[in-house]
Design a protein around this motif. Structure first.
Motif, PDB file in Angstrom:
ATOM      1  N   TYR A 228       2.473  -5.163  -1.061  1.00  0.00           N
ATOM      2  CA  TYR A 228       1.777  -3.887  -1.144  1.00  0.00           C
ATOM      3  C   TYR A 228       1.564  -3.328   0.269  1.00  0.00           C
ATOM      4  CZ  TYR A 228       0.648  -5.480  -5.888  1.00  0.00           C
ATOM      5  OH  TYR A 228       0.716  -5.937  -7.174  1.00  0.00           O
ATOM      6  N   ASN A 229       1.773  -2.028   0.419  1.00  0.00           N
ATOM      7  CA  ASN A 229       1.635  -1.379   1.729  1.00  0.00           C
ATOM      8  C   ASN A 229       0.324  -0.607   1.850  1.00  0.00           C
ATOM      9  OD1 ASN A 229       4.217  -2.310   2.441  1.00  0.00           O
ATOM     10  ND2 ASN A 229       5.157  -0.585   1.372  1.00  0.00           N
ATOM     11  N   ARG A 230       0.053   0.252   0.860  1.00  0.00           N
ATOM     12  CA  ARG A 230      -1.198   1.012   0.895  1.00  0.00           C
ATOM     13  C   ARG A 230      -1.580   1.465  -0.510  1.00  0.00           C
ATOM     14  NH1 ARG A 230       0.880   6.374   4.260  1.00  0.00           N
ATOM     15  NH2 ARG A 230       2.805   6.721   3.087  1.00  0.00           N
ATOM     16  N   PHE A 231      -2.892   1.638  -0.664  1.00  0.00           N
ATOM     17  CA  PHE A 231      -3.436   2.033  -1.961  1.00  0.00           C
ATOM     18  C   PHE A 231      -4.372   3.222  -1.765  1.00  0.00           C
ATOM     19  CE2 PHE A 231      -6.615   1.409  -5.444  1.00  0.00           C
ATOM     20  CZ  PHE A 231      -5.761   1.690  -6.501  1.00  0.00           C
ATOM     21  N   PHE A 232      -4.228   4.198  -2.665  1.00  0.00           N
ATOM     22  CA  PHE A 232      -4.977   5.451  -2.527  1.00  0.00           C
ATOM     23  C   PHE A 232      -5.543   5.847  -3.886  1.00  0.00           C
ATOM     24  CE2 PHE A 232      -4.809  10.224  -2.502  1.00  0.00           C
ATOM     25  CZ  PHE A 232      -5.772  10.448  -1.524  1.00  0.00           C
ATOM     26  N   ALA A 233      -6.792   6.254  -3.904  1.00  0.00           N
ATOM     27  CA  ALA A 233      -7.429   6.764  -5.115  1.00  0.00           C
ATOM     28  C   ALA A 233      -8.150   8.060  -4.758  1.00  0.00           C
ATOM     29  CB  ALA A 233      -8.411   5.745  -5.683  1.00  0.00           C
TER      30      ALA A 233
ATOM     31  N   THR B 229      -6.542   2.476   1.534  1.00  0.00           N
ATOM     32  CA  THR B 229      -6.451   1.142   2.126  1.00  0.00           C
ATOM     33  C   THR B 229      -5.017   0.841   2.508  1.00  0.00           C
ATOM     34  OG1 THR B 229      -8.278   0.318   0.763  1.00  0.00           O
ATOM     35  CG2 THR B 229      -6.812  -1.322   1.750  1.00  0.00           C
ATOM     36  N   GLU B 230      -4.824   0.287   3.685  1.00  0.00           N
ATOM     37  CA  GLU B 230      -3.538  -0.262   4.085  1.00  0.00           C
ATOM     38  C   GLU B 230      -3.649  -1.786   4.092  1.00  0.00           C
ATOM     39  OE1 GLU B 230      -2.237   1.424   7.733  1.00  0.00           O
ATOM     40  OE2 GLU B 230      -2.045   3.460   6.914  1.00  0.00           O
TER      41      GLU B 230
ATOM     42  N   ARG C 190      -2.618   5.789  -6.465  1.00  0.00           N
ATOM     43  CA  ARG C 190      -1.260   5.646  -5.912  1.00  0.00           C
ATOM     44  C   ARG C 190      -1.159   4.334  -5.155  1.00  0.00           C
ATOM     45  NH1 ARG C 190       2.096   9.761  -1.877  1.00  0.00           N
ATOM     46  NH2 ARG C 190       3.687   8.227  -1.224  1.00  0.00           N
ATOM     47  N   LEU C 191      -0.058   3.616  -5.414  1.00  0.00           N
ATOM     48  CA  LEU C 191       0.222   2.387  -4.687  1.00  0.00           C
ATOM     49  C   LEU C 191       1.634   2.477  -4.121  1.00  0.00           C
ATOM     50  CD1 LEU C 191      -0.623  -0.590  -3.974  1.00  0.00           C
ATOM     51  CD2 LEU C 191       0.587  -1.268  -6.063  1.00  0.00           C
ATOM     52  N   ASP C 192       1.751   2.245  -2.825  1.00  0.00           N
ATOM     53  CA  ASP C 192       3.062   2.172  -2.175  1.00  0.00           C
ATOM     54  C   ASP C 192       3.360   0.701  -1.906  1.00  0.00           C
ATOM     55  OD1 ASP C 192       3.338   4.973  -2.042  1.00  0.00           O
ATOM     56  OD2 ASP C 192       2.103   5.033  -0.238  1.00  0.00           O
TER      57      ASP C 192
ATOM     58  N   SER D 221       6.905   4.064  -4.682  1.00  0.00           N
ATOM     59  CA  SER D 221       5.577   4.673  -4.848  1.00  0.00           C
ATOM     60  C   SER D 221       5.325   4.834  -6.334  1.00  0.00           C
ATOM     61  CB  SER D 221       5.511   6.044  -4.164  1.00  0.00           C
ATOM     62  OG  SER D 221       5.652   5.916  -2.766  1.00  0.00           O
ATOM     63  N   ILE D 222       4.161   4.373  -6.782  1.00  0.00           N
ATOM     64  CA  ILE D 222       3.791   4.526  -8.187  1.00  0.00           C
ATOM     65  C   ILE D 222       2.443   5.238  -8.245  1.00  0.00           C
ATOM     66  CG2 ILE D 222       2.840   2.159  -8.238  1.00  0.00           C
ATOM     67  CD1 ILE D 222       3.577   2.102 -11.246  1.00  0.00           C
TER      68      ILE D 222
END
Length: 576
Positions: free
Chosen positions: A7-12, A23-24, A71-73, A85-86
């Motif tokens: 996992y690279n980064r997570f965004f909400a 978060t990275e 979103r999760l990259d 990217s999902i």
């Protein structure tokens, strides 16, 4: 070759509340920390929810009321590297791989929906996940939960029961065995599907064969019929040949007799008609001058007289000829009688021969009773024919099954895997200072019931179990490797000594190239903080992800300050 994911980064982001989380991740250890109820578990559950795992939806209910999109990259490492990217917005998921067009799934809220099934297939393809499980007596692609299960320990039940971090999988038939077989490389899924189908077919064929054998063995009449059939068949053939000749001759005589009788009858009827005509002509209507019914005077022309006399002559001639024909036929009455006599003789011969055949006896069985049992003989023949077909099918099916691992070999491989697991598991339990179990079953992977520990020792046991299982399945070349997420590794009332043992264990046995995400409770008032754990056990290399500044509760989202507008716009475009 294992496929690995990082996992690279997570965004909400909540447009409704104007709040967000960003978060990275580090490629190694990631420590999610914050006060109790700050949102650490929410963070991990949201990642799973983003992939379409609806089991997490009930846990995120309060958060989802704010209309949050996620979103999760992440990166997939296989034959070639893929950046993915999902994005999930309630019922919609959009997935973009490298520079390829975005793929969208709309209506994925229900696990049985058409779009969710398509999503499951898509994720299985990119992770090369091919586990099939038995749903409703049919093997079907496993759920997304089964894809993540080895790499996720939930806070609520994950530290109590093994492989129960998701609901519902317990209700899948033979789940434990199929799950272990796949991840340990013992039985390939598609092989199992075909093998299961062939084994089912073979069992059905063998059941039919058994029934037919029982019918043959239990029916005494069928056995007697088969023994006597050949004798009566020979006797019947002896009867049939002369019977056909006599019967054919009898039919010819009967036809000849009927033909002669019909001719005589026709001629006699013709004679009767002519005689009636003659009587009418004998009245000589030319002699009368008056009509016999009135006083009208009759006059006769020469033509009338000629016609009348001609009719009389013709009638006399026809009667004479007819009498001659009848006399000629009557003269052959002897022949008729001869035909009749021969007919009667043939009838007697046919009747006597049939009577002889009917009364023919073999071992107190008459021909007539044999005819009745001939049905059983025919039935027996049909059974033998059907049995032959079934035996052939069983043979073909058995040959096809030979290409698969025999059950004995599978049992042996499972047993070997269980003992290999036992060696790793025992070592890890010892490292965590868990008291040895009294029964060997608690160490054997395929046999372990509920673990015989509780409290901190149960958590340690399950930590050792999960690490041992992951170490073992990584040796299966086709198994995907997802980031390991351990929620609340200090779940319960832990003393510092136990925390030290757990962190030391993770430090030593966590694979350096396997991304790890753990959550721990932390507070500004704690004597030992996440920062201290990072320095002491992870050489300050772990990524610290703080939720709520170690002071706030329900703080997964914070006020959006506009710092990620470009990234937010890109995320929204993926959904549009």
């Amino acid at each position: 070759m294992n496929i690995s994911v990082k996992y690279n980064r997570f965004f909400a982001y909540s447009a409704k509340e104007k709040k967000y989380s960003y978060t990275e991740f580090s490629e190694g250890v990631n420590i999610v920390h914050g006060k109790n109820t700050s949102g650490k578990s929410t963070f991990i559950q949201a990642i799973l929810y983003t992939f379409g795992i609806n089991d997490e939806k009930r846990k995120l209910e309060e958060l989802l009321e704010d209309g949050v999109l996620f979103r999760l990259d992440f990166t997939i490492y296989a034959n070639r590297k893929k950046n993915v990217s999902i994005v999930r917005d309630d019922e919609i998921i959009a997935i973009k791989i490298d520079q390829f067009p975005t793929v969208k799934f709309i209506g994925i809220g229900g696990n049985k929906s058409r779009e969710h099934i398509k999503l499951k297939k898509f994720l299985s393809n990119i992770f090369e996940f091919s586990l099939h499980l038995e749903y409703e007596n049919e093997y079907k692609p496993a759920s997304i939960e089964a894809m993540f299960l080895p790499y996720y320990v939930a806070q609520d039940v994950g530290w109590v029961y093994r492989h129960k971090s998701f609901r519902g999988l317990d209700f899948v038939k033979n789940f434990k065995v199929d799950f272990f077989d796949y991840y340990l490389g013992i039985v390939n899924n598609f092989d199992r599907l075909e093998k299961s189908s062939l084994e089912k077919k073979k069992r059905a064929l063998e059941a039919k064969s058994k029934i037919i054998h029982q019918l043959e063995k239990s029916d005494e009449e069928i056995k007697l019929s088969k023994l006597k059939d050949e004798i009566f068949t020979a006797r019947t053939l002896e009867y049939i040949s002369p019977y056909k000749e006599n019967k054919s001759r009898l039919i010819e005589l009967e036809k000849e007799y009927l033909s002669v009788c019909n001719k005589i009858t026709l001629l006699e009827e013709s004679r009767k008609v002519l005689l009636r005509v003659k009587r009418s002509l004998n009245k000589d209507i030319l002699a009368n001058e008056e009509c016999p019914t009135c006083t009208h005077k009759l006059s006769h022309t020469v033509e009338d007289t000629y016609n009348y006399l001609q009719d009389v002559n013709d009638t006399e001639k026809q009667i004479k000829e007819l009498n001659g024909n009848i006399k000629s036929l009557k003269g052959e009455q002897g022949k008729l009688n001869s035909i009749l006599n021969e007919m009667n003789k043939k009838k007697k011969v046919v009747e006597q021969e049939y009577e002889t055949l009917i009364n023919y006896t073999v071992d107190n069985t008459t021909f007539e009773s044999w005819l009745n049992t001939k049905v059983n003989t025919k039935f027996s023949g049909e059974l033998k024919s059907k049995l032959g077909e079934i035996t052939s099918e069983i043979y073909d099916t058995t040959n096809k099954l030979e290409k698969f691992k025999p059950d004995d070999l599978i049992k042996e491989e499972r047993n070997n895997a269980s003992y290999t697991f036992k060696g790793i598991f025992e070592k890890y339990l010892k490292e965590l200072k868990v008291k040895p179990f009294g029964d060997i079953r608690f160490y054997l992977l395929y046999e372990i019931p509920a673990l015989p520990t509780q409290g901190v020792e149960l958590l340690k046991s399950l930590l050792a179990y999960n690490f041992a299982f992951i170490k073992l399945i990584k040796e299966t070349d086709y198994v995907h490797v997802l980031p390991l997420m351990l929620d609340a590794i200090f779940e319960g009332d832990f003393e510092d000594e136990s925390k030290t043992e757990i962190l030391n264990f993770i430090k030593i046995y966590h694979s350096k190239n396997h991304q790890l995400i753990v959550s721990i409770a932390d507070s500004k008032t704690n004597a030992n903080s996440a920062q201290m754990y990072n320095e002491e056990y992870f050489n300050n290399q772990a990524k610290l992800i703080c939720i709520g500044n170690n002071t706030e509760r329900r703080a997964f989202l914070s006020d959006y300050d506009g710092g990620y507008d470009e990234y937010l716009e890109e995320t929204i475009n993926l959904l549009s």
